[in-house]
Scaffold this active site. Structure first.
Site: not given
Ligand code: TPP
Ligand code: MG
Length: 351
Positions: A257, A261, A269
């Site tokens: 990535r 975010h 970080y």
């Molecule tokens: C159950 C839940 N916990 C927390 C969140 C908040 N949240 C949204 S995206 C994210 C990170 C997602 O990381 P990843 O699954 O690795 O996907 P990426 O962003 O790297 O594509 C978080 C913590 C959420 N949407 N659902």
């Protein structure tokens, strides 16, 4: 699908049974994804985007390569994209203008301003709107794939899941259910090294996400997610196995990535050298350009012509919708909750 064109005799054979036209089409989707996201970033900085902007910079190949392996048209396969899978939606036929309108919450957007970014569906084109709760689309797509199986339809479901989302309970429950029911589902697990600011070593103790799938008796492979043809080939064979009745298949894509975010996240970080390395040494679009030209599957001028056409397409789509109105305030409650007594029948159209 594009018409079949024979590769030139002197160039190395085109991989994975793809035609030269298809190789160029894959390139177009990669460029379209990147250019559209760059435009969205500019609009975000002009405060025209409402809500967050989620980039897939550096991950375009895994979205495009995996979606390209699905069947479109009659017996349409279905996929469920996440925030970083814009490329997969474009492959399935989402129009850039719909994405632009949706990000700007325009009255004419697919959700008429009720939802944002890529949270919308088009069942005819074969993509679902996502549920934000991480991991939840795995059981949802397992259920859809079970429907295909029970109806005896030769269709496959494909679900994306992030590395962070593989820590959720629903991911594990959904995966186990899909394995036990032998449903025609392909899971694309995106190892992009970050879940917000959490790195893999603080997220799970396995090296590869594929190990998690193997624990449920699911065939799993790990591929270079920044090699679009490798992703296509791995997904294609997973899709074919799922379609032949061999049950759920798991493809882990190793990628990175390259943005925060979302656009508001400054990535403080993330080590800068790491970002530089992925940008300079492992950009999926640059790698594909090199591969196409070096193998004489395409000439640079052809790729440049595609870039130019994509830019015109995105310019025209932006000009056509950027000044459109937002939905009127007094309409805010209609359509936010479905009312089966009054909702149009197409809202309940089945898959
Ligand atoms: C159950 C839940 N916990 C927390 C969140 C908040 N949240 C949204 S995206 C994210 C990170 C997602 O990381 P990843 O699954 O690795 O996907 P990426 O962003 O790297 O594509 C978080 C913590 C959420 N949407 N659902
Ligand atoms: Mg992640």
């Amino acid at each position: 699908m594009p018409s079949r064109a024979a590769p030139t005799t002197q160039s190395p054979p085109v991989p994975a049974g793809l035609t030269r036209d298809q190789l160029l089409e894959i390139y177009r989707y990669l460029r379209l994804t990147r250019t559209l996201e760059e435009r969205l970033t500019a609009l975000y900085r002009q405060s025209k985007v409402i809500g967050g902007l989620f980039r897939s910079l550096g991950q375009e190949a895994e979205s495009v390569g995996s979606a390209y392996a699905l069947s479109r048209g009659p017996n349409q396969d279905i996929l469920s994209p996440l925030i970083r899978n814009l490329g997969s939606m474009l492959v399935m036929g989402a129009e850039p203008i719909a994405i632009l309108r949706q990000y700007m919450a325009k009255a004419e957007s697919p959700t008429r301003g009720r939802e944002l970014n890529v949270h919308f569906n088009d069942l005819e084109k074969g993509y679902l709107g996502q549920i934000s709760h991480l991991g939840d689309m795995v059981p949802v797509m397992a259920g859809i794939a079970l429907t295909f199986k029970l109806r005896g339809e030769p269709r496959v479901g494909l679900v994306y899941v992030g590395d962070g989302a593989t820590s959720t309970g629903t991911f594990h429950e959904g995966l186990n259910f899909a394995a036990v029911q032998k449903v025609p589902l392909v899971v694309i697990a995106e190892y992009n090294r970050w879940a917000y600011s959490t790195p893999p070593e603080k997220q799970f103790a396995v090296k590869d996400l594929a190990e998690k799938a193997k624990g449920y008796g699911i065939p799993a492979v790990t591929v270079d997610g920044n090699d679009v043809l490798a992703v296509y080939e791995a997904t294609k064979s997973a899709v074919e196995r799922a379609r032949r009745g061999h049950g759920v298949q798991f493809v882990e894509v190793k990628t990175y990535r390259r943005k925060g975010h979302a656009e508001h996240d400054d990535q403080h970080y993330v080590p800068k050298e790491e970002l530089d390395w992925w940008a300079k040494q492992n950009d999926p679009v640059d790698r594909y350009v090199t591969q196409l030209v070096r193998n004489e599957w395409a000439e640079e001028r052809e790729l440049k012509a595609i870039d130019d056409r994509v830019k015109v397409e995105i310019d025209q789509a932006t000009d056509a919708c950027v000044d459109e109105p937002l939905p009127p305030g007094e309409s805010a409650l209609s359509g936010a909750y479905a009312d089966p007594r009054t909702a149009p029948r197409h809202w309940y159209r089945s898959l």
